[in-house]
Write an enzyme that holds these catalytic residues in place. Sequence first.
Site, PDB file in Angstrom:
ATOM      1  N   LYS A  96       8.526   8.209 -19.070  1.00  0.00           N
ATOM      2  CA  LYS A  96       9.829   8.899 -19.040  1.00  0.00           C
ATOM      3  C   LYS A  96      10.984   7.888 -19.108  1.00  0.00           C
ATOM      4  O   LYS A  96      10.758   6.683 -19.026  1.00  0.00           O
ATOM      5  CB  LYS A  96       9.946   9.751 -17.774  1.00  0.00           C
ATOM      6  CG  LYS A  96       8.767  10.652 -17.513  1.00  0.00           C
ATOM      7  CD  LYS A  96       8.875  11.993 -18.205  1.00  0.00           C
ATOM      8  CE  LYS A  96       7.572  12.691 -18.112  1.00  0.00           C
ATOM      9  NZ  LYS A  96       7.298  13.999 -18.262  1.00  0.00           N
TER      10      LYS A  96
HETATM   11  C1  PLP Z   1       6.271  14.795 -17.731  1.00  0.00           C
HETATM   12  C2  PLP Z   1       6.403  16.249 -17.679  1.00  0.00           C
HETATM   13  C3  PLP Z   1       6.084  16.976 -16.517  1.00  0.00           C
HETATM   14  C4  PLP Z   1       5.614  16.356 -15.219  1.00  0.00           C
HETATM   15  O1  PLP Z   1       4.624  15.450 -15.338  1.00  0.00           O
HETATM   16  P1  PLP Z   1       4.045  14.650 -14.064  1.00  0.00           P
HETATM   17  O2  PLP Z   1       3.078  13.737 -14.730  1.00  0.00           O
HETATM   18  O3  PLP Z   1       3.414  15.642 -13.165  1.00  0.00           O
HETATM   19  O4  PLP Z   1       5.163  13.936 -13.404  1.00  0.00           O
HETATM   20  C5  PLP Z   1       6.285  18.335 -16.533  1.00  0.00           C
HETATM   21  N1  PLP Z   1       6.760  18.970 -17.609  1.00  0.00           N
HETATM   22  C6  PLP Z   1       7.057  18.308 -18.747  1.00  0.00           C
HETATM   23  C7  PLP Z   1       7.617  19.078 -19.901  1.00  0.00           C
HETATM   24  C8  PLP Z   1       6.870  16.926 -18.829  1.00  0.00           C
HETATM   25  O5  PLP Z   1       7.166  16.280 -19.964  1.00  0.00           O
END
Ligand code: PLP
Length: 384
Positions: free
Chosen positions: A184
């Site tokens: 991210k």
């Molecule tokens: C990254 C993401 C999440 C959460 O991911 P985690 O690995 O649980 O932190 C949830 N929804 C979307 C659309 C994502 O891109």
Amino acid sequence: MPEGEISLSRPDITALDERLVLETLRSGRLSIGPMQEEFEQLVARASGCTNGIAVSSGTAGLHLALLALGIGQGDEVITTPFSFIASANCILYAGAKPVFCDICPQSLNLDPKRIEAAITPRTKAIIAVEAFGNPAYMDAYAAIAAKYEIPLIEDCCEALGTTWRGRKCGSFGRVGIFGFYPNKQITTGEGGMIVTDDDHLADACRSMRNQGRPTKMTGALGQWLHHERLGYNYRLNELSCALGVAQMRRLPELIERRREIARTYIDRLRGISELVLPTVEPACELSWFVFVVRLSPDYSQAERDRVLQGLRNHDVGCADYFPCIHLQPPYQALGFAPGMFPIAESVSHRTIALPFHTRLSERDIDLVCQTLELMISREQLSRD
Ligand SMILES: *Cc1c(COP(=O)(O)O)cnc(C)c1O
């Protein structure tokens, strides 16, 4: 990672991040401390909300948001089939029924008209996702949610730092959820954040992430072993929060660097007629999450998959963001099948996520683009 590979994603960690994590480690306070508080304030401010609740992942945050809104058995929740699977899994965790709607082929976000058509008396929430960080229609979803008096849950996990018509992502719904996995815009290793202006909802989330403990400790002994509701251990440790604080301090710089990389890609790929490039609407200030192109509609999934394989064979990291959620085995087992959401399916069969992170050099980008062009022309030759 083989040597020389250009990786798909990579966190941006500097000496500043290292220093704050090390200081926290040496402080002896490794959970529920000042770093959590500061991280919560920084993310809440960056998303235009009054409350931030740090949690162990974006997925955990989505789960708590649904529970705090009282969603459960017999309820329907509308969401998109074109996202990371957590956007829908949280509905199943809560015991509710996911109702998918097809997307718009341009923004790749839920089609507002289809949302309205899917609303029933059982609909208890809409989970809207900024696909690849694109905030298009977020205000339209908020208007629909208001009209039908149901909460909008904003899965803004891909949109930290993005604004739409001057409004910050995270602030469109009753509640928003960010994720900080290492791909991210900022990372805490693993982690997430719930943001909301609703103090009551925030309180319920704070309690549930901490085993259902009361959020205000009273009495001489405190109430560490008093659990007033069913809770979870979804806390985010202080080391991760420290990394989050350091990363948030650098957010503007990280966003700017990602924007430069995206611009360079667009510049290099503009001339390839077989590609649909990502577009940013004038109303949007995009904090780029990934760089995803797609092959034009006459390309098949098999051809796209060969292009991906070809890129990998040439040490270019890439991925098929996203296979449709409704076609994953746990969802097909619930009765979802191919053909149900044709736009999402058609798009997902043709996407190619290219290497995208702050450490890419111009030379890396040139190499990625040349390799992609080569793989596409190879597919064209094999057709003739
Ligand atoms: C990254 C993401 C999440 C959460 O991911 P985690 O690995 O649980 O932190 C949830 N929804 C979307 C659309 C994502 O891109």
